[in-house]
Scaffold this motif. Structure first.
Motif, PDB file in Angstrom:
ATOM      1  N   ASP A  35      66.384 -83.678  96.720  1.00 28.65           N
ATOM      2  CA  ASP A  35      67.217 -84.873  96.792  1.00 28.65           C
ATOM      3  C   ASP A  35      67.836 -85.068  98.177  1.00 28.65           C
ATOM      4  O   ASP A  35      67.870 -86.170  98.701  1.00 28.65           O
ATOM      5  CB  ASP A  35      68.326 -84.793  95.740  1.00 28.65           C
ATOM      6  N   SER A  64      67.927 -79.774  95.366  1.00 29.48           N
ATOM      7  CA  SER A  64      67.818 -80.653  94.194  1.00 29.48           C
ATOM      8  C   SER A  64      69.095 -80.567  93.377  1.00 29.48           C
ATOM      9  O   SER A  64      69.692 -79.493  93.263  1.00 29.48           O
ATOM     10  CB  SER A  64      66.657 -80.210  93.301  1.00 29.48           C
ATOM     11  N   ASP A 122      69.954 -83.086  86.687  1.00 32.76           N
ATOM     12  CA  ASP A 122      69.842 -84.395  86.056  1.00 32.76           C
ATOM     13  C   ASP A 122      71.197 -84.878  85.567  1.00 32.76           C
ATOM     14  O   ASP A 122      71.504 -86.064  85.652  1.00 32.76           O
ATOM     15  CB  ASP A 122      68.872 -84.329  84.865  1.00 32.76           C
ATOM     16  N   TRP A 157      73.091 -86.687  88.159  1.00 30.51           N
ATOM     17  CA  TRP A 157      72.581 -88.044  88.447  1.00 30.51           C
ATOM     18  C   TRP A 157      72.919 -89.017  87.330  1.00 30.51           C
ATOM     19  O   TRP A 157      73.279 -90.164  87.577  1.00 30.51           O
ATOM     20  CB  TRP A 157      71.071 -87.996  88.688  1.00 30.51           C
ATOM     21  N   LEU A 208      65.061 -87.055  83.154  1.00 31.48           N
ATOM     22  CA  LEU A 208      64.693 -87.993  84.203  1.00 31.48           C
ATOM     23  C   LEU A 208      63.245 -87.811  84.619  1.00 31.48           C
ATOM     24  O   LEU A 208      62.807 -86.706  84.894  1.00 31.48           O
ATOM     25  CB  LEU A 208      65.560 -87.767  85.437  1.00 31.48           C
ATOM     26  N   LYS A 241      60.289 -88.757  87.515  1.00 29.89           N
ATOM     27  CA  LYS A 241      60.336 -88.869  88.971  1.00 29.89           C
ATOM     28  C   LYS A 241      60.737 -90.281  89.398  1.00 29.89           C
ATOM     29  O   LYS A 241      61.594 -90.490  90.247  1.00 29.89           O
ATOM     30  CB  LYS A 241      58.962 -88.504  89.541  1.00 29.89           C
ATOM     31  N   LYS A 248      64.322 -91.147  88.666  1.00 31.16           N
ATOM     32  CA  LYS A 248      65.226 -90.460  89.585  1.00 31.16           C
ATOM     33  C   LYS A 248      65.179 -91.098  90.979  1.00 31.16           C
ATOM     34  O   LYS A 248      66.207 -91.235  91.639  1.00 31.16           O
ATOM     35  CB  LYS A 248      64.826 -88.976  89.671  1.00 31.16           C
ATOM     36  N   LYS A 280      68.362 -92.564  92.856  1.00 31.13           N
ATOM     37  CA  LYS A 280      68.784 -92.112  94.183  1.00 31.13           C
ATOM     38  C   LYS A 280      68.922 -93.282  95.161  1.00 31.13           C
ATOM     39  O   LYS A 280      69.790 -93.282  96.024  1.00 31.13           O
ATOM     40  CB  LYS A 280      67.783 -91.074  94.735  1.00 31.13           C
TER      41      LYS A 280
END
Length: 602
Positions: A45, A92, A95, A98, A514, A516, A519, A523
């Motif tokens: 991330d 990273s 989840d 996020w 999540l 890909k 996510k 982001k």
RNA sequence: GGCCUCGUAGUUCAAUGGAUAGAAUAGAAGUUUCCUAAACUUUAGAUACAGGUUCGAUUCCUGUCGAGGCUACCA
């Protein structure tokens, strides 16, 4: 924003700072640690580049990165993993971090926006038209930039005052006046049905045409060069006489001036309105040049400036790498610089805000360098905070716009053309079945203006840009309508969600996995507040535009791969609904910062 | 002449000194019984040139070539 959880980069930077200290006894201010969002082709991330630390660490880049990664993961619970590729350390986050970010964002109607007043106040001047001709494509870039930058500054926490400075006096104004007096036969906008600014502009063109004839004759008769011929031509002398009469307040001259300027203002008003820009205050050069003259004369007394034998007043900037610059003509009349000095002072008296931004084309870079140094010599408090937002020229495929050669693109005509194209394309696609006539017209205008504004604002202000009419009306790809369309699609989902009684806030946060793509979208949404700050610092709407495009593209990919409403897993469905809600809102806010509306249906 | 910008796919735009230089458009090939195909997927294609600085340069420095702007008692 106030009750949002802390931005994760802040925590991450602190943890990295602590790791550097504990592992290598390196004292680094966490604020200065540079993190970047991890590139999409790698897992992670946020990325830390460890090369700057390897020398001190006395380890290989890989080893340095691994040690920092382990230390941070132990000390920061949101981090659930890292990987190292060469000197790049990719972190990273969990989840649950996020998802909880998403829930907070989705509940915040002002997500990304900082309340005004948190940062210093700013006066921003833009538009600054001359009252002798209509607005053209160059003015459009200026207006859109100025207005957008003002809104971006507001969103970043500044209070702004938008001001316009109308150049309503001077030799150029006298030219159109003179032509109208000589050849106008009392024409008015009412009689001829012309828009006021267009009518006055026509007389300016007429003056130039007649002047050219006279100059040509002089050249042939006396073997003059171009400049001499223009200067000596009777028309030019008459125009100068008219300027002196105007500055002497000659009743008849002032009367004509008032009447013609009012025609122009009426025309400008409708152009501004359609463009969607407005101002808190309009200054007129005719109200400020005298103050400017006073300040120049004061400066003369204090020996900041000097007077030549012919009576003209100058400033000597040769010891600062510049030139000598004229501030008052020998006949006592004012120049551009004179009024800019007066306007700045008046504005400071009115608002007491020393931070001033001037949105003016880069052909005036030298002028603003001089202006700044003049303020400094005069000891003005706003000298150091003057910022010239210098933008590049707009060129056409055929080359530069030249008013004398009739290659200018008129602002009103361009906006109308955009509307018409939007109408044709939209109808051809059959997108407006079931719309009322009013709704249709509003939509065509929204799309046409969206295409135009986005096309101009997506380019870095500093750079010259090419305006290709054919590409500006393209509605596919990196365009305003593409983003508007994405918004409309999301709104459509949200309408249907309501019908089907699917509610975003019933999400059970523990049940989300999540993907890909999800996510990635999340982001991208996460970056929005930072993008606003960066765009404000750089005064660049282009950064907002590019980000918004990125976001819309990201959403369209998500939309293609996953269903929001037809997803059988209720929590997955609610989660995606939250994603949709926040994406729609960010698109709307971001486009708003560009002065672009987004439709709910299209 | 002096000063200031800018040279990235055919074209229009991206890239705080960081990974394999990203998009769009034009070109080629695909996707629609499924929330709007103005969408999505695949494919090919670029840092003007020559040096230097450094772990690393599209980015900073120097030079060459090319484009634009300024160098007004215009604004």
């Amino acid at each position: 924003m106030e009750n949002m959880m802390p931005r994760i980069e802040v925590l991450l930077k602190e943890a990295i700072g602590k790791a550097l200290k504990d592992l290598f006894e390196l004292d680094v201010n966490p604020q200065t640690i540079a993190l970047q969002p991890t590139r999409k082709d790698y897992e992670g991330d946020f990325t830390l580049v460890v090369f700057p630390f390897v020398k001190q660490a006395r380890k290989s880049p890989e080893e340095t990165a691994r040690l920092i990664g382990e230390h941070v993961q132990e000390n920061l619970s949101e981090v659930n993993g890292f990987n190292v590729i060469k000197g790049f350390l990719n972190f990273s986050f969990t989840d649950s971090y996020w998802v909880s970010f998403l829930l907070q964002g989705a509940k915040d109607p002002d997500y990304g926006v900082t309340p005004a007043g948190k940062k210093e106040d700013v006066v921003i001047e833009f538009s600054s038209p001359n009252t002798n001709k209509p607005l053209h494509l160059g003015h459009i870039r200026n207006n859109l930039l100025g207005y957008s930058v003002a809104m971006i500054l507001e969103a970043a926490g500044h209070k702004t005052v938008k001001v316009n400075l109308v150049n309503d006096r001077g030799i150029h104004i006298c030219k159109s006046m003179l032509a109208w007096i000589k050849w106008g036969n009392g024409e008015t906008p009412e009689k001829s049905g012309k828009k006021g600014d267009k009518l006055v502009g026509d007389y300016y063109v007429k003056f130039e045409a007649e002047l050219k004839k006279e100059a040509q004759a002089l050249k042939e008769a006396h073997n003059y060069d171009d400049d001499m011929a223009r200067n000596d031509a009777p028309l030019m002398q008459e125009a100068r006489t008219l300027l002196r009469k105007w500055e002497a307040r000659d009743t008849q001259t002032v009367e004509v001036w008032k009447v013609m300027n009012n025609w122009v203002y009426k025309g400008f008003d409708s152009t501004y309105q359609r463009m969607g820009v407005n101002f808190e205050k309009i200054y007129y050069e005719s109200d400020t040049y005298l103050l400017g003259r006073e300040i120049v004369l004061e400066g003369l007394e204090k020996d900041v400036f000097y007077k030549k034998e012919d009576g003209s007043v100058w400033v000597d900037l040769s010891d600062e790498g510049l030139d000598h610059k004229l501030l008052l003509r020998a006949d006592g009349t004012s120049v551009y610089m004179t009024q800019d000095i007066g306007t700045a002072q008046l504005r400071y008296d009115d608002y007491n805000i020393p931070r001033m931004v001037y949105v003016v084309g880069n052909e005036q870079n030298y002028h603003f360098e001089v202006l700044k140094k003049v303020f400094k010599k005069l000891g003005k408090p706003y000298a150091d905070q003057l910022f010239h937002l210098s933008y590049g020229m707009v060129e056409l495929p055929a080359g530069k716009m030249k008013s004398r050669e009739g290659t200018v693109v008129d602002a009103d005509e361009l906006m109308e053309a955009m509307h018409v194209t939007a109408k044709e394309t939209t109808e051809k696609l059959g997108k407006v079945d079931g719309f009322s006539e009013d709704e249709k017209e509003t939509l065509f205008e929204t799309i046409g203006m969206g295409a135009l504004k986005y096309f101009i604002l997506k380019v870095d202000p500093k750079k010259n840009m090419l305006f290709n009419p054919e590409e500006s009306i393209d509605f596919n790809g990196n365009t305003g309508p593409f983003i508007q369309y994405t918004h409309a699609r999301i709104r459509s989902i949200l309408r249907k969600a309501e019908e089907r009684k699917i509610y975003a806030d019933e999400l059970d946060i523990t049940k989300v996995n999540l993907s890909k793509k999800e996510k990635d979208l999340l982001k991208t949404l996460y970056q929005f507040p930072e993008i606003i700050d960066q765009a404000a610092a750089a005064m660049s709407p282009a950064q907002i535009a590019n980000y918004t495009y990125e976001l819309a593209k990201e959403f369209n990919q998500f939309y293609h791969d996953y269903s929001v409403l037809n997803e059988p897993d209720k929590d997955a469905s609610r989660f995606r609904l939250n994603l949709s809600v926040l994406t729609a809102r960010v698109i709307k806010t971001a486009m708003g910062l560009l002065g672009i509306n987004v439709p709910d249906r299209m």
